[in-house]
Enzyme design. Sequence first.
Site, PDB file in Angstrom:
ATOM      1  N   LYS A   1      -4.314  10.529   5.453  1.00  0.00           N
ATOM      2  CA  LYS A   1      -3.956   9.766   6.649  1.00  0.00           C
ATOM      3  C   LYS A   1      -3.013  10.630   7.477  1.00  0.00           C
ATOM      4  CE  LYS A   1      -4.023   6.680   2.937  1.00  0.00           C
ATOM      5  NZ  LYS A   1      -5.391   6.314   2.918  1.00  0.00           N
TER       6      LYS A   1
ATOM      7  N   HIS B   1       0.825  -1.211   0.000  1.00  0.00           N
ATOM      8  CA  HIS B   1       0.000   0.000   0.000  1.00  0.00           C
ATOM      9  C   HIS B   1       0.863   1.267   0.000  1.00  0.00           C
ATOM     10  CE1 HIS B   1      -3.282   2.607   1.910  1.00  0.00           C
ATOM     11  NE2 HIS B   1      -3.836   2.132   0.815  1.00  0.00           N
TER      12      HIS B   1
ATOM     13  N   ASP C   1      16.530  11.042  -8.717  1.00  0.00           N
ATOM     14  CA  ASP C   1      17.971  11.334  -8.627  1.00  0.00           C
ATOM     15  C   ASP C   1      18.512  11.152  -7.224  1.00  0.00           C
ATOM     16  OD1 ASP C   1      18.030  11.869 -11.317  1.00  0.00           O
ATOM     17  OD2 ASP C   1      17.918  14.050 -11.096  1.00  0.00           O
TER      18      ASP C   1
ATOM     19  N   ASP D   1      -0.737  17.703  19.746  1.00  0.00           N
ATOM     20  CA  ASP D   1      -0.338  18.936  20.438  1.00  0.00           C
ATOM     21  C   ASP D   1       0.202  20.010  19.501  1.00  0.00           C
ATOM     22  OD1 ASP D   1      -1.121  17.796  22.805  1.00  0.00           O
ATOM     23  OD2 ASP D   1       0.889  17.228  23.451  1.00  0.00           O
TER      24      ASP D   1
ATOM     25  N   HIS E   1      -9.300  10.959   1.894  1.00  0.00           N
ATOM     26  CA  HIS E   1      -8.350   9.853   1.787  1.00  0.00           C
ATOM     27  C   HIS E   1      -7.058  10.156   2.550  1.00  0.00           C
ATOM     28  CE1 HIS E   1      -5.763   6.870  -0.527  1.00  0.00           C
ATOM     29  NE2 HIS E   1      -6.816   6.149  -0.188  1.00  0.00           N
TER      30      HIS E   1
ATOM     31  N   LYS F   1       3.352   4.401  -1.153  1.00  0.00           N
ATOM     32  CA  LYS F   1       3.508   5.324  -2.277  1.00  0.00           C
ATOM     33  C   LYS F   1       4.846   6.023  -2.102  1.00  0.00           C
ATOM     34  CE  LYS F   1      -1.120   4.932  -1.664  1.00  0.00           C
ATOM     35  NZ  LYS F   1      -1.758   4.375  -0.457  1.00  0.00           N
TER      36      LYS F   1
END
Length: 478
Positions: free
Chosen positions: A398, A216, A223, A403, A396, A218
């Site tokens: 996450k 899952h 470079d 604080d 979507h 990404k």
Amino acid sequence: MSWILLTIYILNFLTIIAILFIERKKPVTAFSWILLLTFLPVVGFIFYPILGRNLRPNEKKSFRLKMEFDKLYNKRLHKEHLSSKNTIHKYNFEYEDLIKMNANAGNSIYSQDNEVAVFTRGRDKFTSLFKDIEEAKDSINMLYYIINNDKLGREIVKLLTRKAREGVEVRILYDHIGSISTPHKMFTALINAGGNVYRFSPVGLGTYTRINYRNHRKIVVIDGKIGYTGGMNIGDEYLGMHKRITPWRDTHLRITGSAVYALQERFLMDWSYASKNVNEQDSDELCRFFPVIQSKGSVGMQVLSSGPDINGEQIKRAYIKMINSAKESIFIQTPYFIPDDSFLEALKIAALSGVDIKVMLPGIPDRTLVYRATTSYIKDLLECGAKVSLYAGFLHSKMLLVDGKVASIGTANMDVRSFSSNFEINTFIYDKQLSSECSKIFEEDLGHSKLLTKESYHKRGLRIKLQEGLCRLLSPFL
């Protein structure tokens, strides 16, 4: 026909015995499977070998070898390629215990020389990504759970094909199930131009158990100096072009600084597993993927991975550690909220301790069954004093923010599948200025959200309540 059903019942009974006394599943998961196998024996007979079983011996061996290889790879990279770089090890002492836990449990290096740009709009992220790809000189490493066969996906592959023809080394790794509707021939021109493309853990008749363990993550590294990670896959929906769900809100990061080494390291370890090119760790050319980075940034960061090949649920542990450290506030954004007991109990303890907890969920679902399991937990949150808001669209993102000082942004949802079954990657950011920016983003999203009250939540219809109860029970399978 009767003997077939009798055989199914006998096999289901033996499976229940195995669940209770051999596999040692978590109680909630075990109970759910036992109910399914008992009351829907045919359904249970079909789905348990796919979704319910722990890894088969050959898969266990495969992941064990991956884990052992990752450790060797990590050790070699730290010794020969990372120790001589300009990684800064000056700890942010306020969260030194969290930093040390991530370092000890997940081999996560801490660096404090990073510059970070936060994207909340897909167009901004992909405009930046296209520009960086255009300017690439040496290598482009890309890992996505989903690369859709749509306008955006084809445009990126077309650009990568051109860069490969120019002599840039291009590597693409994508998850087979996440990108199940994407034909591999979409990458034919790129491969012919010299690019390399692999599917992570492809599923076939002999490897059907792999369907439960998906990559899952990404990650893009260009470079060896520019990194991208976060919640956005490659698809037109991130450009507001989804036919049914809009707006589609997500959070993604562009990183320069020593934290890019960790993204590169994670990509190369996953790449070596998928391509079976385990000899690459002995190649002197590995150095080119870790050039000296001259950064003027000052953001403290760690990059932490978790997955079924790693002992312990590292990202979940870090989440709980953050929640336990909260003194004033906890802000959460997640599309799927299906926590286990330890995560939910940590939130309850924080709420009872006077911490201001705000949880933001989607107002429009992308997957109805998972969404009903998610909304079933709203009751638990409201009863302990947390505030729950529904975003006017599909959320979507996450993000966990504590604080206004430390934030985690990445690929892991607050659900049991992300915690235990998926390969995930999250950044942990120790910087007040960037955390303040995340707080502003959250507050801005609140302006596009509806606050739920106990009264409004309890007014939902009987049909929805029944759906929630069933989907919560089935959540280990979703």
